[in-house]
Design a protein around this motif. Structure first.
Motif, PDB file in Angstrom:
ATOM      1  N   GLY A  51       0.802  -1.218   0.000  1.00 37.34           N
ATOM      2  CA  GLY A  51       0.000   0.000   0.000  1.00 37.34           C
ATOM      3  C   GLY A  51       0.831   1.262   0.000  1.00 37.34           C
ATOM      4  O   GLY A  51       0.340   2.332  -0.358  1.00 37.34           O
ATOM      5  N   ASP A  52       2.125   1.161   0.409  1.00 34.50           N
ATOM      6  CA  ASP A  52       3.033   2.317   0.334  1.00 34.50           C
ATOM      7  C   ASP A  52       3.452   2.559  -1.114  1.00 34.50           C
ATOM      8  O   ASP A  52       3.413   1.646  -1.956  1.00 34.50           O
ATOM      9  CB  ASP A  52       4.303   2.060   1.154  1.00 34.50           C
ATOM     10  CG  ASP A  52       4.061   2.082   2.656  1.00 34.50           C
ATOM     11  OD1 ASP A  52       2.983   2.534   3.073  1.00 34.50           O
ATOM     12  OD2 ASP A  52       4.962   1.634   3.397  1.00 34.50           O
ATOM     13  N   CYS A  53       3.915   3.762  -1.393  1.00 34.74           N
ATOM     14  CA  CYS A  53       4.444   4.056  -2.721  1.00 34.74           C
ATOM     15  C   CYS A  53       5.680   3.211  -2.970  1.00 34.74           C
ATOM     16  O   CYS A  53       6.544   3.056  -2.101  1.00 34.74           O
ATOM     17  CB  CYS A  53       4.781   5.539  -2.846  1.00 34.74           C
ATOM     18  SG  CYS A  53       5.296   6.008  -4.530  1.00 34.74           S
ATOM     19  N   ALA A  54       5.792   2.639  -4.168  1.00 36.80           N
ATOM     20  CA  ALA A  54       6.935   1.798  -4.532  1.00 36.80           C
ATOM     21  C   ALA A  54       8.089   2.602  -5.116  1.00 36.80           C
ATOM     22  O   ALA A  54       9.144   2.040  -5.416  1.00 36.80           O
ATOM     23  CB  ALA A  54       6.492   0.727  -5.534  1.00 36.80           C
ATOM     24  N   MET A  55       7.903   3.903  -5.256  1.00 34.53           N
ATOM     25  CA  MET A  55       8.894   4.763  -5.907  1.00 34.53           C
ATOM     26  C   MET A  55       9.554   5.684  -4.879  1.00 34.53           C
ATOM     27  O   MET A  55       8.960   6.041  -3.860  1.00 34.53           O
ATOM     28  CB  MET A  55       8.219   5.604  -6.987  1.00 34.53           C
ATOM     29  CG  MET A  55       7.316   4.821  -7.925  1.00 34.53           C
ATOM     30  SD  MET A  55       8.191   3.647  -8.971  1.00 34.53           S
ATOM     31  CE  MET A  55       8.853   4.792 -10.200  1.00 34.53           C
ATOM     32  N   GLY A  56      10.807   6.058  -5.176  1.00 37.64           N
ATOM     33  CA  GLY A  56      11.467   7.094  -4.396  1.00 37.64           C
ATOM     34  C   GLY A  56      12.239   6.622  -3.186  1.00 37.64           C
ATOM     35  O   GLY A  56      12.820   7.443  -2.463  1.00 37.64           O
ATOM     36  N   LYS A 210       4.305  10.116 -18.265  1.00 35.82           N
ATOM     37  CA  LYS A 210       3.199   9.914 -19.206  1.00 35.82           C
ATOM     38  C   LYS A 210       2.216   8.879 -18.696  1.00 35.82           C
ATOM     39  O   LYS A 210       0.987   9.051 -18.797  1.00 35.82           O
ATOM     40  CB  LYS A 210       3.759   9.491 -20.564  1.00 35.82           C
ATOM     41  CG  LYS A 210       2.685   9.196 -21.606  1.00 35.82           C
ATOM     42  CD  LYS A 210       3.300   8.800 -22.940  1.00 35.82           C
ATOM     43  CE  LYS A 210       2.236   8.476 -23.975  1.00 35.82           C
ATOM     44  NZ  LYS A 210       2.827   8.076 -25.276  1.00 35.82           N
ATOM     45  N   TYR A 211       2.725   7.803 -18.138  1.00 34.60           N
ATOM     46  CA  TYR A 211       1.865   6.708 -17.675  1.00 34.60           C
ATOM     47  C   TYR A 211       1.580   6.769 -16.177  1.00 34.60           C
ATOM     48  O   TYR A 211       1.039   5.826 -15.609  1.00 34.60           O
ATOM     49  CB  TYR A 211       2.471   5.357 -18.071  1.00 34.60           C
ATOM     50  CG  TYR A 211       2.449   5.147 -19.574  1.00 34.60           C
ATOM     51  CD1 TYR A 211       1.290   4.725 -20.212  1.00 34.60           C
ATOM     52  CD2 TYR A 211       3.565   5.421 -20.355  1.00 34.60           C
ATOM     53  CE1 TYR A 211       1.243   4.555 -21.583  1.00 34.60           C
ATOM     54  CE2 TYR A 211       3.535   5.258 -21.731  1.00 34.60           C
ATOM     55  CZ  TYR A 211       2.371   4.828 -22.341  1.00 34.60           C
ATOM     56  OH  TYR A 211       2.333   4.674 -23.710  1.00 34.60           O
ATOM     57  N   LYS A 212       1.964   7.872 -15.542  1.00 34.23           N
ATOM     58  CA  LYS A 212       1.673   8.146 -14.132  1.00 34.23           C
ATOM     59  C   LYS A 212       2.203   7.038 -13.221  1.00 34.23           C
ATOM     60  O   LYS A 212       1.562   6.640 -12.249  1.00 34.23           O
ATOM     61  CB  LYS A 212       0.154   8.321 -13.943  1.00 34.23           C
ATOM     62  CG  LYS A 212      -0.433   9.452 -14.770  1.00 34.23           C
ATOM     63  CD  LYS A 212      -1.933   9.576 -14.581  1.00 34.23           C
ATOM     64  CE  LYS A 212      -2.510  10.705 -15.443  1.00 34.23           C
ATOM     65  NZ  LYS A 212      -3.980  10.811 -15.300  1.00 34.23           N
ATOM     66  N   LEU A 213       3.405   6.570 -13.541  1.00 38.78           N
ATOM     67  CA  LEU A 213       3.996   5.475 -12.777  1.00 38.78           C
ATOM     68  C   LEU A 213       4.679   5.953 -11.506  1.00 38.78           C
ATOM     69  O   LEU A 213       5.044   5.141 -10.654  1.00 38.78           O
ATOM     70  CB  LEU A 213       4.993   4.705 -13.656  1.00 38.78           C
ATOM     71  CG  LEU A 213       4.408   4.107 -14.941  1.00 38.78           C
ATOM     72  CD1 LEU A 213       5.498   3.389 -15.734  1.00 38.78           C
ATOM     73  CD2 LEU A 213       3.248   3.163 -14.639  1.00 38.78           C
ATOM     74  N   GLY A 214       4.860   7.247 -11.355  1.00 35.41           N
ATOM     75  CA  GLY A 214       5.504   7.784 -10.161  1.00 35.41           C
ATOM     76  C   GLY A 214       4.711   7.552  -8.901  1.00 35.41           C
ATOM     77  O   GLY A 214       5.258   7.631  -7.795  1.00 35.41           O
TER      78      GLY A 214
END
Length: 286
Positions: A51-56, A210-214
């Motif tokens: 559930g946490d963001c996988a990025m950054g 573009k694909y909002k993967l962030g």
């Protein structure tokens, strides 16, 4: 109601030990050629959760929760093949004995099975604790959709995905993101998708935007366009696959958030309906 063969599926025990992180060489080289010293796979990751963001994250291939494996390659092969996302897991040794959680992913290469446990249970667990999984799911079929293959998914999770009958022999599946085939990298060409994962490449920042993967999250369902995962992993125009985000973004060339496949079809029979809540954390109440 989507009809399945759930009554014909065996439930079998598989088991592994919490695997210590490994580092034979301190540096990981980024896609820009920069050496980095970072945490990566393995162990108990206390503050990274489904559930946490996988990025950054300041890390590489970070695995949320608990990572398990077996040192015997044949036993580990069975663990990685038979454990399915959504399976119940239970700690059977150590101070955390009796704690229950859920399988959240299978990570290829390092060959880990990833498991969610509550925070208070993580605090009582340690490396080498044994975890038993009720493996249930491989062999699952959709009776009325024989061309769609289901894999790596507990039948109880399937019933919670809000899959609907669509038009022209299709099914409709809620997904958080769409991913074009040209972004699929490490793991492509593998001989099977019935274990492990393959990565969404994220070195191209314009494509990520573009694909909002962030905003990808651990546990998100994503639809992989023109991606065939029936007898391995590859490109096929018109094919469709659905997978779950199982590990974090990566700094290495050709890598990124890992996707474990849960359904695939060589024909365009899976319609992805964008829904930002399409995450296994919501389906498993974690």
């Amino acid at each position: 109601m989507i009809k399945t063969n759930i009554k014909n599926l065996a439930i079998q025990s598989v088991q592994g030990k919490i695997h210590h992180p490994m580092a034979s060489f301190p540096y990981r080289i980024s896609h820009e050629g920069e050496p980095n010293v970072l945490p990566a796979t393995g162990g108990i990751t206390y503050n990274v959760k489904i559930g946490d963001c996988a990025m950054g994250w300041a890390g590489d291939h970070i695995e949320p929760g608990v990572s398990i494996r077996n040192e015997d390659k044949h036993e580990n092969g069975a663990l990685n093949l038979l454990a399915c996302i959504g399976n119940e897991a239970k700690v059977i040794t150590g101070d955390g004995k009796g704690a229950k959680g859920y399988v959240t992913g299978i990570h290829g290469g390092i060959n880990h099975v990833l498991i969610y446990f509550r925070e208070e249970d993580l605090e009582r667990m340690c490396v080498d604790d044994k975890i038993l999984i009720k493996a249930h799911g491989q062999g699952l079929k959709l009776i009325d959709y024989p061309d769609i293959r289901i894999m790596n998914m507990d039948p109880k999770l399937l019933t919670k995905l809000r899959i609907q009958d669509g038009d022209n022999g299709k099914i409709r599946v809620p997904v958080a993101k769409r991913v074009p085939p040209y972004l699929m990298g490490s793991g492509i060409g593998s001989s099977t998708a019935y274990n492990g994962d393959y990565d969404i490449m994220t070195a191209d920042r314009e494509a990520v935007e573009k694909y909002k993967l962030g905003s990808l999250k651990f546990g998100d369902l994503v639809i992989l366009e023109d991606c065939d995962n029936t007898f391995g992993r590859g490109y096929l125009k018109g094919a469709v696959s659905v997978g779950v985000v199982v590990h974090s973004d990566c700094i290495k060339m050709g890598h990124g958030p890992g996707i474990t496949t849960i359904m695939t079809c060589k024909r365009d029979l899976i319609e992805g309906i964008i829904d930002e809540t399409a995450n296994i954390a919501n389906y498993l109440d974690i």
